[in-house]
Motif scaffolding. Structure first.
Motif, PDB file in Angstrom:
ATOM      1  N   MET A  91       0.971  -1.262   0.008  1.00  0.00           N
ATOM      2  CA  MET A  91      -0.182  -0.016   0.009  1.00  0.00           C
ATOM      3  C   MET A  91       0.916   1.266  -0.025  1.00  0.00           C
ATOM      4  N   GLN A  92       0.633   2.176  -0.706  1.00  0.00           N
ATOM      5  CA  GLN A  92       1.331   3.324  -0.856  1.00  0.00           C
ATOM      6  C   GLN A  92       0.553   4.620  -0.255  1.00  0.00           C
ATOM      7  N   PHE A  93       1.469   5.472   0.518  1.00  0.00           N
ATOM      8  CA  PHE A  93       0.797   6.525   1.253  1.00  0.00           C
ATOM      9  C   PHE A  93       1.558   7.694   0.816  1.00  0.00           C
ATOM     10  N   LYS A  94       1.093   8.887   0.971  1.00  0.00           N
ATOM     11  CA  LYS A  94       1.521  10.258   0.713  1.00  0.00           C
ATOM     12  C   LYS A  94       2.573  10.294   1.669  1.00  0.00           C
ATOM     13  N   ILE A  95       2.389  10.185   3.289  1.00  0.00           N
ATOM     14  CA  ILE A  95       3.130  10.504   4.076  1.00  0.00           C
ATOM     15  C   ILE A  95       3.583  11.847   4.307  1.00  0.00           C
ATOM     16  N   GLN A  96       2.631  12.750   4.542  1.00  0.00           N
ATOM     17  CA  GLN A  96       2.961  14.136   4.905  1.00  0.00           C
ATOM     18  C   GLN A  96       3.693  14.508   6.261  1.00  0.00           C
ATOM     19  N   THR A  97       3.472  13.257   7.140  1.00  0.00           N
ATOM     20  CA  THR A  97       4.507  13.252   8.410  1.00  0.00           C
ATOM     21  C   THR A  97       6.011  13.294   8.245  1.00  0.00           C
ATOM     22  N   LEU A  98       6.636  12.209   7.160  1.00  0.00           N
ATOM     23  CA  LEU A  98       7.790  12.340   6.761  1.00  0.00           C
ATOM     24  C   LEU A  98       8.372  13.494   6.302  1.00  0.00           C
ATOM     25  N   THR A  99       7.298  14.431   5.304  1.00  0.00           N
ATOM     26  CA  THR A  99       7.683  15.465   4.539  1.00  0.00           C
ATOM     27  C   THR A  99       8.086  16.539   5.638  1.00  0.00           C
ATOM     28  N   GLU A 100       7.027  16.744   6.595  1.00  0.00           N
ATOM     29  CA  GLU A 100       7.428  17.621   7.741  1.00  0.00           C
ATOM     30  C   GLU A 100       8.446  17.279   8.708  1.00  0.00           C
ATOM     31  N   ILE A 101       8.781  15.849   8.989  1.00  0.00           N
ATOM     32  CA  ILE A 101       9.877  15.660   9.715  1.00  0.00           C
ATOM     33  C   ILE A 101      11.173  16.380   8.803  1.00  0.00           C
ATOM     34  N   TYR A 102      11.525  15.835   7.538  1.00  0.00           N
ATOM     35  CA  TYR A 102      12.553  16.337   6.852  1.00  0.00           C
ATOM     36  C   TYR A 102      12.478  17.760   6.540  1.00  0.00           C
ATOM     37  N   GLY A 103      11.460  18.482   6.803  1.00  0.00           N
ATOM     38  CA  GLY A 103      11.517  19.851   6.538  1.00  0.00           C
ATOM     39  C   GLY A 103      11.661  20.782   7.747  1.00  0.00           C
ATOM     40  N   GLN A 104      12.056  20.193   8.706  1.00  0.00           N
ATOM     41  CA  GLN A 104      12.318  20.748   9.882  1.00  0.00           C
ATOM     42  C   GLN A 104      13.287  21.860   9.916  1.00  0.00           C
ATOM     43  N   PRO A 105      14.510  21.694   9.222  1.00  0.00           N
ATOM     44  CA  PRO A 105      15.495  22.695   9.158  1.00  0.00           C
ATOM     45  C   PRO A 105      15.011  24.066   8.727  1.00  0.00           C
ATOM     46  N   LYS A 106      14.188  24.109   7.518  1.00  0.00           N
ATOM     47  CA  LYS A 106      13.690  25.265   7.139  1.00  0.00           C
ATOM     48  C   LYS A 106      12.808  25.959   8.155  1.00  0.00           C
ATOM     49  N   VAL A 107      12.041  24.904   8.949  1.00  0.00           N
ATOM     50  CA  VAL A 107      10.874  25.560   9.674  1.00  0.00           C
ATOM     51  C   VAL A 107      11.678  26.025  10.778  1.00  0.00           C
ATOM     52  N   TRP A 108      12.787  25.705  11.294  1.00  0.00           N
ATOM     53  CA  TRP A 108      13.415  26.067  12.494  1.00  0.00           C
ATOM     54  C   TRP A 108      14.091  27.617  12.018  1.00  0.00           C
ATOM     55  N   ARG A 109      14.413  27.490  10.630  1.00  0.00           N
ATOM     56  CA  ARG A 109      15.054  28.842  10.330  1.00  0.00           C
ATOM     57  C   ARG A 109      14.104  29.909  10.387  1.00  0.00           C
ATOM     58  N   ASP A 110      12.945  29.651   9.846  1.00  0.00           N
ATOM     59  CA  ASP A 110      11.664  30.584   9.908  1.00  0.00           C
ATOM     60  C   ASP A 110      11.361  30.992  11.443  1.00  0.00           C
ATOM     61  N   CYS A 111      11.459  30.058  12.150  1.00  0.00           N
ATOM     62  CA  CYS A 111      10.863  30.218  13.736  1.00  0.00           C
ATOM     63  C   CYS A 111      12.070  31.100  14.058  1.00  0.00           C
ATOM     64  N   LEU A 112      13.507  31.012  13.826  1.00  0.00           N
ATOM     65  CA  LEU A 112      14.524  31.742  14.389  1.00  0.00           C
ATOM     66  C   LEU A 112      14.325  33.273  13.699  1.00  0.00           C
ATOM     67  N   GLN A 113      14.083  33.238  12.692  1.00  0.00           N
ATOM     68  CA  GLN A 113      13.945  34.820  11.996  1.00  0.00           C
ATOM     69  C   GLN A 113      12.858  35.524  12.931  1.00  0.00           C
ATOM     70  N   ALA A 114      11.693  34.791  12.868  1.00  0.00           N
ATOM     71  CA  ALA A 114      10.623  35.521  13.843  1.00  0.00           C
ATOM     72  C   ALA A 114      10.929  35.802  15.203  1.00  0.00           C
ATOM     73  N   LEU A 115      11.673  34.793  15.945  1.00  0.00           N
ATOM     74  CA  LEU A 115      12.033  35.141  17.063  1.00  0.00           C
ATOM     75  C   LEU A 115      13.055  36.367  17.367  1.00  0.00           C
ATOM     76  N   GLY A 116      13.838  36.393  16.325  1.00  0.00           N
ATOM     77  CA  GLY A 116      14.970  37.496  16.158  1.00  0.00           C
ATOM     78  C   GLY A 116      14.358  38.595  16.064  1.00  0.00           C
ATOM     79  N   SER A 117      13.074  39.045  15.519  1.00  0.00           N
ATOM     80  CA  SER A 117      12.551  40.217  15.315  1.00  0.00           C
ATOM     81  C   SER A 117      11.470  40.695  16.225  1.00  0.00           C
ATOM     82  N   ALA A 118      11.223  39.572  17.252  1.00  0.00           N
ATOM     83  CA  ALA A 118       9.979  39.878  18.330  1.00  0.00           C
ATOM     84  C   ALA A 118      10.746  40.365  19.553  1.00  0.00           C
ATOM     85  N   ASP A 119       9.831  41.283  20.225  1.00  0.00           N
ATOM     86  CA  ASP A 119      10.343  41.632  21.595  1.00  0.00           C
ATOM     87  C   ASP A 119       9.964  40.837  22.598  1.00  0.00           C
TER      88      ASP A 119
END
Length: 348
Positions: free
Chosen positions: A1-29
């Protein structure tokens, strides 16, 4: 059975997500968010359910370590069912931090309503926002869009953000620099160890025990939950040295024992994993630096080799459990995007 596996996409995508969060944190008071409720003035009480409760424990450990101020974590249900045991009677003594990816978790919203009724200030930590965001002017919202049922990038990003907040309050520029380096390091590690975790997950094993001490105990809990959720396997968690005191009776060839090894207690923790291998278990070791001895008795070694403080590494430890759960679920013919009996948000 084949699945799309969005979960794996999100796991492997964490470096980009972390960068986005760090950018937001850096500009927040961030100091304004907690003004008047700093940890030296009030005890911080982190509150969540499920993964968010483990997140709360990791955040509490981080605040205690970075600011040398007492902090603790509570499940939302404890506050609702046993308020006298959970929180001080004097509301001026504590500052609650309510954590919910969706901002829609019923028990967390009930705690928020309870705090509102007592005129207690609290900080909302969320990704989606929703009702929780509307219940307080103090909101730390992360730019994480997560479609999967199980929490992966949202967990690591919110831990990252709360560590960042603590480091800002502590004036610890070296720690902040270390956090900013994590996305690049994770990208490197995923390329090397992602395929190895996938191969390890093919073994027909359905019993897992994950071990950790200190700040890594919360990560061991979350690791076990990810394997349980994504693969419908039986997974437990223990303080590493406590595993000798009874739980090791489950150990055998049908069990995986995974150790999240610290530097501070490396020798003592490695001795436990070696003992479990001698008892016949399959073994998984996650360590910053792996010794030749460790490589001799661990079936899979994930060596992080991160040139950052020990506390700054904790979110990298959980990624391998996220992958192991998803790959083990796929091996069993399950769909990790749709775990049995689970929904993305718990509402009651």
């Amino acid at each position: 059975m084949q699945f799309k596996i969005q979960t794996l996409t999100e796991i492997y995508g964490q470096p980009k997500v972390w960068r986005d969060c760090l950018q937001a944190l850096g500009s927040a008071d961030l100091r304004v968010l907690v003004q008047g409720c700093e940890p030296e003035k009030k005890e911080w009480v982190f509150v969540g359910c499920g993964t968010s409760f483990y997140l709360a424990q990791a955040a509490a450990a981080s605040v205690t370590s970075l600011l040398r101020a007492p902090a603790r974590a509570m499940p939302a249900s404890e506050i609702l069912l046993f308020p006298a045991l959970a929180l001080p009677q004097d509301a001026s003594r504590y500052f609650p931090i309510l954590i919910s990816r969706s901002g829609h978790t019923s028990e967390v919203l009930q705690v928020a309503a309870l705090l509102q009724s007592k005129a207690v200030d609290f900080l909302a930590v969320t990704c989606d926002g929703r009702e929780l965001e509307q219940m307080t002017p103090r909101v730390l919202k992360f730019p994480v869009v997560e479609e999967s049922t199980v929490m992966t990038a949202s967990f690591t990003s919110m831990v990252l953000g709360l560590q960042y907040l603590a480091a800002v309050l502590a004036g610890d520029e070296a720690f902040l620099f270390a956090l900013r380096a994590l996305p690049d390091h994770l990208e490197r590690l995923l390329e090397v160890y992602g395929p190895q975790v996938e191969a390890f997950a093919k073994a027909p094993v359905d019993d897992f025990a994950f071990l950790g001490q200190g700040a890594l105990y919360a990560i061991a809990q979350e690791t076990a939950l990810k394997v349980m959720e994504s693969s419908s396997s039986y997974a437990q968690f223990f303080h590493t040295l406590e595993f000798r005191h009874g739980p090791k009776s489950i150990v055998g060839p049908d069990t995986v024992v995974g150790a999240l090894l610290s530097e501070s207690a490396f020798d003592a923790e490695v001795a436990v994993l070696r003992e479990m291998k001698e008892l016949g278990s399959r073994t998984l070791a996650i360590a910053n630096m792996a010794t030749p001895e460790l490589r001799q008795f661990a079936d899979l070694v994930i060596e992080l080799d991160l040139p950052v403080p020990e506390l700054a590494r904790i979110i990298v430890y959980v990624v391998w459990g996220q992958l192991l759960g998803s790959y083990r679920g796929l091996e069993k013919g399950l769909d990790p995007d749709n775990p049995r009996n689970l929904s993305r948000v718990v509402t009651i």
